[in-house]
Scaffold this active site. Structure first.
Site, mmCIF file in Angstrom:
data_model
loop_
_atom_site.group_PDB
_atom_site.id
_atom_site.type_symbol
_atom_site.label_atom_id
_atom_site.label_comp_id
_atom_site.label_asym_id
_atom_site.label_seq_id
_atom_site.Cartn_x
_atom_site.Cartn_y
_atom_site.Cartn_z
ATOM 1 N N ALA A 1 0.839 -1.201 0.000
ATOM 2 C CA ALA A 1 0.000 0.000 0.000
ATOM 3 C C ALA A 1 0.871 1.246 0.000
ATOM 4 O O ALA A 1 2.003 1.225 0.468
ATOM 5 C CB ALA A 1 -0.908 -0.003 1.233
ATOM 6 N N SER A 2 0.351 2.312 -0.547
ATOM 7 C CA SER A 2 1.036 3.602 -0.601
ATOM 8 C C SER A 2 2.418 3.424 -1.243
ATOM 9 O O SER A 2 2.494 3.033 -2.395
ATOM 10 C CB SER A 2 1.099 4.216 0.802
ATOM 11 N N GLY A 3 3.494 3.680 -0.518
ATOM 12 C CA GLY A 3 4.832 3.504 -1.073
ATOM 13 C C GLY A 3 5.132 2.059 -1.407
ATOM 14 O O GLY A 3 5.884 1.758 -2.332
ATOM 15 N N TYR B 1 2.984 0.133 -2.671
ATOM 16 C CA TYR B 1 2.267 -0.036 -3.946
ATOM 17 C C TYR B 1 3.095 0.564 -5.081
ATOM 18 O O TYR B 1 3.062 0.078 -6.206
ATOM 19 C CB TYR B 1 0.917 0.675 -3.818
ATOM 20 N N SER C 1 -3.050 -1.401 -2.551
ATOM 21 C CA SER C 1 -3.823 -0.166 -2.665
ATOM 22 C C SER C 1 -2.904 1.040 -2.756
ATOM 23 O O SER C 1 -1.759 0.997 -2.338
ATOM 24 C CB SER C 1 -4.744 -0.013 -1.461
#
Length: 131
Positions: free
Chosen positions: A93-95, A97, A115
């Site tokens: 997720a975030s970084g 991702y 995500s």
């Protein structure tokens, strides 16, 4: 161990070497994925002629955009010299991702939570309200 090199026999001759590198934990310069250390590892693999491919195991909820960008930059450079495969763990997720976007191939587990920024936290929050 931050990385290991596997030898794979692909026919006659010397076995091909595939590096397996781990990016586990929050995206941070000095802890979690430890972007400073990971950048050096990836840069070293780029010029290591006996390593034919790199598998990066990512299991990260994200964190520092700077740390993610540092690692992603080295991954883009590494892709110019050899295939890069990202294996996603429980969370990307975030970084976490962002990193798989800088690879030739992404392999995710059926249960991987993948995500962009904020989405993974929202899913956890929503599920916690059900109990």
């Amino acid at each position: 161990a931050p990385s290991l090199v596997l030898s794979v026999i692909l026919g006659w001759g010397e076995p091909a070497k595939i590096a397996v590198v781990y990016a586990i934990g929050e995206c941070d310069m000095d802890k979690g994925i430890n972007a400073r250390r990971l950048e050096k590892i990836l840069r070293g693999l780029r010029d290591q002629g006996d390593v034919k491919a790199v598998v990066l195991r990512v299991d990260s909820p994200g964190g520092s955009p700077l740390a993610s960008d540092v690692v992603a930059g080295q991954m883009r450079e590494l892709m110019k010299t050899k295939p890069v495969v990202v294996s996603q763990g429980d969370v990307a997720a975030s970084g976490g991702y962002w990193l798989p976007m800088c690879s030739n191939t992404i392999v995710a587990e059926p249960t991987s939570v993948t995500s962009r920024s904020g989405q993974g936290r929202g899913l956890r929050w929503q599920n916690s309200r059900k109990s």
